[in-house]
Design an enzyme around this catalytic site. Structure first.
Site: not given
Length: 318
Positions: A97, A171, A114, A95, A191
């Protein structure tokens, strides 16, 4: 408010989840496929509930909205951080972001940068971190042709490793890995690939190919962390990352360790051991899996015992 906010975590079932959140942290699981513990969260998809004090029974989002003084009257529509513990009993989907600009425009919420602290990992366990495409055109072509072995960059991991995962980084957490994730408060995930798995109704899980191509950083560049360690009396403080979004630390405590606040508030999760938190308002027991926030009114605190803790504070742009 001069007492900590202890929080009840939210448990999320996932197709790739397992039982380690009970086995390791003694959380009461609703099934044997729980993949995520949203330890400290004000996100509408899983808000933590305050367990003590004058705000007992309120969600963290409600406290943020109605009692901003608890957080030093900092600005912002949403509580900016989200702390999770993930149990990858199976591989997570590959996936990526978006950043804040793309996320707000297309999804109506923040993007997601993150970072991961590896709590534990099976021998030989791997993550996907980055890709080998040199251009957007090559990235799109390799995705559409399913050239996953050539495209995806895999890295073996072990307990204690740390990875910074900025928005735009392809990642995935591999099977046999448990991590603590500190992230922006966002639930937007695109995804790229999901091993052709089907959901509980027998349908292929949704992919987001165009969005993934749009937001992926090309070529991949490893994110710098600049990890440093400082030894103070009875505590070793490891600074893993300092960014515009969050600052993340590990406190390795043996004995009585004294701390001074360095931010308007501090998020804390106990990963190992047990001990006691001492603040002006009293003493509070700490055990493995305890999650709490030290609010703005607590400028100094002492933690005694033998504990491994991951703490985070809002980043430099907060």
């Amino acid at each position: 408010m001069n007492e900590p906010l202890f929080l009840k975590a939210v448990l999320q079932e996932k197709i790739w989840g397992g039982t380690k959140l009970h086995d390791v942290f003694n959380y009461d699981l609703p099934s044997d496929r729980v993949g995520e513990c949203w330890s400290i969260s004000a996100h509408p998809n899983g808000p933590s509930t305050v367990l003590n004090g004058p705000y007992e029974g309120m969600t963290l989002a409600e406290v943020w909205k109605e009692h901003r003084d608890v957080f030093g009257n900092v600005k912002g529509d949403v509580f900016p951080l989200l702390t999770k513990i993930l149990d990858a009993n199976d591989d997570l989907s590959v996936q990526v972001h978006p950043n804040d600009t793309y996320g707000l425009e297309h999804e109506g919420e923040l993007g997601k940068t993150e970072c991961w602290y590896v709590i534990d990992a099976d021998e030989g366990a791997e993550i996907v971190y980055g890709h080998h495409a040199k251009t957007k055109e090559e990235l799109e072509s390799m995705i559409k042709e399913g050239k996953w072995t050539e495209l995806l960059r895999r890295i073996k991991v072990k307990k204690g490793d740390f990875f910074f995962v900025p928005s735009g980084t392809i990642h995935a957490i591999g099977a046999g890995i448990m991590i603590l994730e500190t992230q922006q408060s966002s639930d937007t995930t695109y995804r790229v690939y999901d091993y052709n798995r089907k959901d509980d109704t027998g349908n292929p899980r949704e992919l987001h190919i165009q969005q993934s191509v749009d937001v992926t950083t090309v070529p991949h560049v490893d994110a710098e962390t600049g990890i440093t360690t400082t030894q103070l009396e009875n505590v070793e403080i490891t600074t893993y990352v300092k960014t515009d979004f969050f600052n993340v630390y590990q406190w390795s405590i043996t004995g009585n360790a004294v701390f001074e606040a360095s931010a308007p508030y501090t998020l804390v999760t106990v990963l190992e051991g047990e001990g006691t938190l001492l603040v002006e308002s009293g003493e509070y027991p700490l055990t493995k899996g305890t999650n709490f926030i030290l609010p703005n009114d607590i400028k100094n605190w002492t933690i005694k015992g033998s504990l491994q803790i991951i703490a985070s504070t809002p980043g430099t742009e907060m």
